[in-house]
Scaffold this motif. Structure first.
Motif, PDB file in Angstrom:
ATOM      1  N   MET A  70       4.609  12.703  -1.002  1.00  0.00           N
ATOM      2  CA  MET A  70       4.497  13.741   0.009  1.00  0.00           C
ATOM      3  C   MET A  70       3.794  14.956  -0.588  1.00  0.00           C
ATOM      4  N   ILE A  71       2.871  15.524   0.186  1.00  0.00           N
ATOM      5  CA  ILE A  71       2.211  16.774  -0.211  1.00  0.00           C
ATOM      6  C   ILE A  71       2.648  17.834   0.792  1.00  0.00           C
ATOM      7  N   ILE A  72       3.098  18.982   0.271  1.00  0.00           N
ATOM      8  CA  ILE A  72       3.568  20.064   1.145  1.00  0.00           C
ATOM      9  C   ILE A  72       2.953  21.396   0.709  1.00  0.00           C
ATOM     10  N   ARG A  73       3.147  22.413   1.560  1.00  0.00           N
ATOM     11  CA  ARG A  73       2.792  23.795   1.170  1.00  0.00           C
ATOM     12  C   ARG A  73       4.102  24.580   1.067  1.00  0.00           C
ATOM     13  N   SER A  74       4.327  25.528   1.986  1.00  0.00           N
ATOM     14  CA  SER A  74       5.622  26.236   1.926  1.00  0.00           C
ATOM     15  C   SER A  74       6.697  25.500   2.727  1.00  0.00           C
ATOM     16  N   ASP A  75       6.382  24.304   3.143  1.00  0.00           N
ATOM     17  CA  ASP A  75       7.318  23.488   3.923  1.00  0.00           C
ATOM     18  C   ASP A  75       8.596  23.245   3.133  1.00  0.00           C
ATOM     19  N   LYS A  76       9.726  23.299   3.840  1.00  0.00           N
ATOM     20  CA  LYS A  76      11.014  23.200   3.140  1.00  0.00           C
ATOM     21  C   LYS A  76      11.413  21.743   2.918  1.00  0.00           C
ATOM     22  N   VAL A  77      11.602  21.394   1.643  1.00  0.00           N
ATOM     23  CA  VAL A  77      12.096  20.060   1.316  1.00  0.00           C
ATOM     24  C   VAL A  77      13.554  20.228   0.909  1.00  0.00           C
ATOM     25  N   THR A  78      14.406  20.082   1.923  1.00  0.00           N
ATOM     26  CA  THR A  78      15.850  20.272   1.737  1.00  0.00           C
ATOM     27  C   THR A  78      16.505  18.932   1.370  1.00  0.00           C
TER      28      THR A  78
ATOM     29  N   MET B 221       0.843  -1.221   0.000  1.00  0.00           N
ATOM     30  CA  MET B 221       0.000   0.000   0.000  1.00  0.00           C
ATOM     31  C   MET B 221       0.868   1.257   0.000  1.00  0.00           C
ATOM     32  N   LYS B 222       0.587   2.177  -0.914  1.00  0.00           N
ATOM     33  CA  LYS B 222       1.392   3.400  -0.993  1.00  0.00           C
ATOM     34  C   LYS B 222       1.040   4.309   0.192  1.00  0.00           C
ATOM     35  N   LYS B 223       2.064   4.933   0.734  1.00  0.00           N
ATOM     36  CA  LYS B 223       1.868   5.842   1.869  1.00  0.00           C
ATOM     37  C   LYS B 223       2.105   7.276   1.411  1.00  0.00           C
ATOM     38  N   VAL B 224       1.158   8.156   1.685  1.00  0.00           N
ATOM     39  CA  VAL B 224       1.289   9.559   1.262  1.00  0.00           C
ATOM     40  C   VAL B 224       1.274  10.456   2.497  1.00  0.00           C
ATOM     41  N   LEU B 225       2.362  11.193   2.686  1.00  0.00           N
ATOM     42  CA  LEU B 225       2.468  12.113   3.828  1.00  0.00           C
ATOM     43  C   LEU B 225       1.971  13.503   3.442  1.00  0.00           C
ATOM     44  N   ILE B 226       1.113  14.060   4.282  1.00  0.00           N
ATOM     45  CA  ILE B 226       0.771  15.484   4.127  1.00  0.00           C
ATOM     46  C   ILE B 226       1.531  16.200   5.230  1.00  0.00           C
ATOM     47  N   ALA B 227       2.538  16.976   4.856  1.00  0.00           N
ATOM     48  CA  ALA B 227       3.361  17.669   5.843  1.00  0.00           C
ATOM     49  C   ALA B 227       3.123  19.167   5.704  1.00  0.00           C
ATOM     50  N   THR B 228       2.388  19.727   6.648  1.00  0.00           N
ATOM     51  CA  THR B 228       2.017  21.138   6.538  1.00  0.00           C
ATOM     52  C   THR B 228       2.184  21.848   7.876  1.00  0.00           C
ATOM     53  N   VAL B 229       3.197  22.700   7.969  1.00  0.00           N
ATOM     54  CA  VAL B 229       3.333  23.537   9.170  1.00  0.00           C
ATOM     55  C   VAL B 229       2.076  24.396   9.295  1.00  0.00           C
ATOM     56  N   LYS B 230       1.650  24.937   8.151  1.00  0.00           N
ATOM     57  CA  LYS B 230       0.409  25.730   8.108  1.00  0.00           C
ATOM     58  C   LYS B 230      -0.646  24.797   7.514  1.00  0.00           C
ATOM     59  N   PRO B 231      -1.529  24.220   8.356  1.00  0.00           N
ATOM     60  CA  PRO B 231      -2.416  23.161   7.858  1.00  0.00           C
ATOM     61  C   PRO B 231      -3.412  23.643   6.814  1.00  0.00           C
ATOM     62  N   PHE B 232      -3.850  22.690   5.991  1.00  0.00           N
ATOM     63  CA  PHE B 232      -4.977  22.922   5.094  1.00  0.00           C
ATOM     64  C   PHE B 232      -6.242  23.029   5.946  1.00  0.00           C
TER      65      PHE B 232
ATOM     66  N   LEU C 156       0.899  15.080   9.067  1.00  0.00           N
ATOM     67  CA  LEU C 156       1.818  15.757  10.002  1.00  0.00           C
ATOM     68  C   LEU C 156       1.553  17.257   9.878  1.00  0.00           C
ATOM     69  N   GLU C 157       0.752  17.778  10.800  1.00  0.00           N
ATOM     70  CA  GLU C 157       0.382  19.197  10.725  1.00  0.00           C
ATOM     71  C   GLU C 157       1.054  19.981  11.847  1.00  0.00           C
ATOM     72  N   LYS C 158       1.276  21.266  11.619  1.00  0.00           N
ATOM     73  CA  LYS C 158       1.790  22.199  12.639  1.00  0.00           C
ATOM     74  C   LYS C 158       3.049  21.674  13.334  1.00  0.00           C
ATOM     75  N   TYR C 159       3.918  20.958  12.607  1.00  0.00           N
ATOM     76  CA  TYR C 159       5.113  20.446  13.276  1.00  0.00           C
ATOM     77  C   TYR C 159       6.035  21.613  13.631  1.00  0.00           C
ATOM     78  N   GLU C 160       6.688  21.474  14.782  1.00  0.00           N
ATOM     79  CA  GLU C 160       7.486  22.598  15.278  1.00  0.00           C
ATOM     80  C   GLU C 160       8.971  22.401  15.054  1.00  0.00           C
ATOM     81  N   ASP C 161       9.355  21.167  14.798  1.00  0.00           N
ATOM     82  CA  ASP C 161      10.770  20.888  14.640  1.00  0.00           C
ATOM     83  C   ASP C 161      10.999  20.032  13.394  1.00  0.00           C
ATOM     84  N   ASN C 162      12.074  20.327  12.690  1.00  0.00           N
ATOM     85  CA  ASN C 162      12.366  19.604  11.449  1.00  0.00           C
ATOM     86  C   ASN C 162      12.550  18.110  11.690  1.00  0.00           C
ATOM     87  N   SER C 163      12.959  17.755  12.925  1.00  0.00           N
ATOM     88  CA  SER C 163      13.171  16.330  13.229  1.00  0.00           C
ATOM     89  C   SER C 163      11.871  15.546  13.069  1.00  0.00           C
ATOM     90  N   GLN C 164      10.724  16.203  13.327  1.00  0.00           N
ATOM     91  CA  GLN C 164       9.432  15.526  13.158  1.00  0.00           C
ATOM     92  C   GLN C 164       9.193  15.206  11.682  1.00  0.00           C
TER      93      GLN C 164
END
Ligand code: 3PG
Length: 306
Positions: free
Chosen positions: A53-61, A1-12, A34-42
């Motif tokens: 992965m679906i992101i907004r302005s989240d940094k994908v470094t 099963m494919k896993k899709v992460l929604i990573a949004t500091v500023k949630p939808f 994963l919404e409103k995460y405060e630390d990059n480690s999360q």
């Protein structure tokens, strides 16, 4: 099963998350939120075993991409993808996409809303001015620029546009006067609305020389990216042109200095608000999920940006 992460500091908006889940459920994919995460480690932990992965302005470094062992695709639910390290993604064989146009109306409405707010002295009770009859220069005529033009014409503004990547014919077809250079646009416009992306060519390109070409009543409206404005030039403009006002959806680094020195001539949203509507979140969220399913099921890479 494919896993899709929604990573949004500023949630939808919650409705958008529900719609994304429906698309993924239908495809038989699992959604991880994963919404409103405060630390990059999360983020590093959450990304470790997901396929997409679906992101907004989240940094994908590069660090995030290195931590993503199974990642095949990252979709930026929105227009600007300057928050993704595209070279690192390409190196890792990860496809990066955006969802052009999906949140544009929300951004365009905010641009006009901020213009009205400034023209009316931030609703301070004193006599302000009207947008009708004023000239508006649209710097880049993409999805948002076109919508801003349409709304501004409804206000009775005289709308001009410059886009280095479009012929004047394409702009004129939309009923907007095309000009041949940024200099010409700024010289003719009391209001300028920025819709250029942030990249190596555009960063700090909105400088004093360009801004100072604007006529009396110069108002710069920025719903694009703070990096495109040269902040030294901005300060010089504030200091030398007492008519100059700056409204931005992305506060500059020297926001406090501006607020202290020019309280009546600026407005910055406390958090980037342009795409923050339920409608924009739903449109961009569904498009992101659809693009991911289409990529895995049909090999579709239509909105690939790397
Ligand atoms: C975009 O590039 O689509 C906008 O800047 C919206 O960004 P956001 O998703 O972080 O609100």
């Amino acid at each position: 099963m494919k896993k899709v992460l929604i990573a949004t500091v500023k949630p939808f908006a919650a409705a958008a998350v529900n719609e994304i889940k429906k698309v993924l459920d239908n495809a038989g994919y699992e959604m991880v939120l994963l919404e409103k995460y405060e630390d990059n480690s999360q983020l590093l932990e959450a990304v470790s075993d997901v396929d997409a992965m679906i992101i907004r302005s989240d940094k994908v470094t590069k660090e995030v991409l290195d931590a993503a062992n199974n990642l095949k695709i990252v979709v930026r639910a929105g227009a600007g993808y300057d928050n993704i390290d595209l070279d690192a993604a390409t190196e890792k064989g990860v496809v990066a996409m955006n969802t052009p146009g999906q949140n544009s109306n929300a951004v365009a409405e905010l641009a006009l809303g901020m213009m009205v707010y400034m023209a009316r002295g931030k609703f301070n009770g004193k006599a302000g001015s009207e947008l009708k009859g004023k000239s508006l220069g649209i710097h880049a005529f993409g999805h948002v620029g076109r919508l801003v033009a349409g709304i501004a014409k409804g206000f009775g503004m005289n709308v001009l546009a410059f886009d280095p990547f479009l012929s004047s014919g394409v702009i004129e077809e939309a009923g907007v006067k095309a000009v041949d250079s940024a200099e010409e646009l700024y010289t003719a416009s009391q209001y300028i609305s920025l819709h250029i992306p942030a990249n190596e060519r555009t960063k700090k390109s909105i400088n004093f020389e360009l801004l100072n070409k604007m006529p009396e009543g110069a108002t710069l409206v920025n719903t694009a990216r703070k990096e495109v404005v040269d902040e030294d030039g901005l300060m010089k403009m504030f200091a030398e042109r007492t008519d100059f006002r700056y409204v931005s959806d992305i506060a500059p680094d020297n926001a406090e200095e501006i607020a202290a020195a020019y309280p009546d001539r600026h407005f910055f949203t406390p958090k980037k608000m342009g795409a923050q509507t339920a409608e924009a979140n739903i449109n961009a969220g569904i498009a992101s999920a659809d693009q991911i399913v289409n990529f895995f099921e049909n090999g579709d890479t239509t909105y690939k940006v790397n």
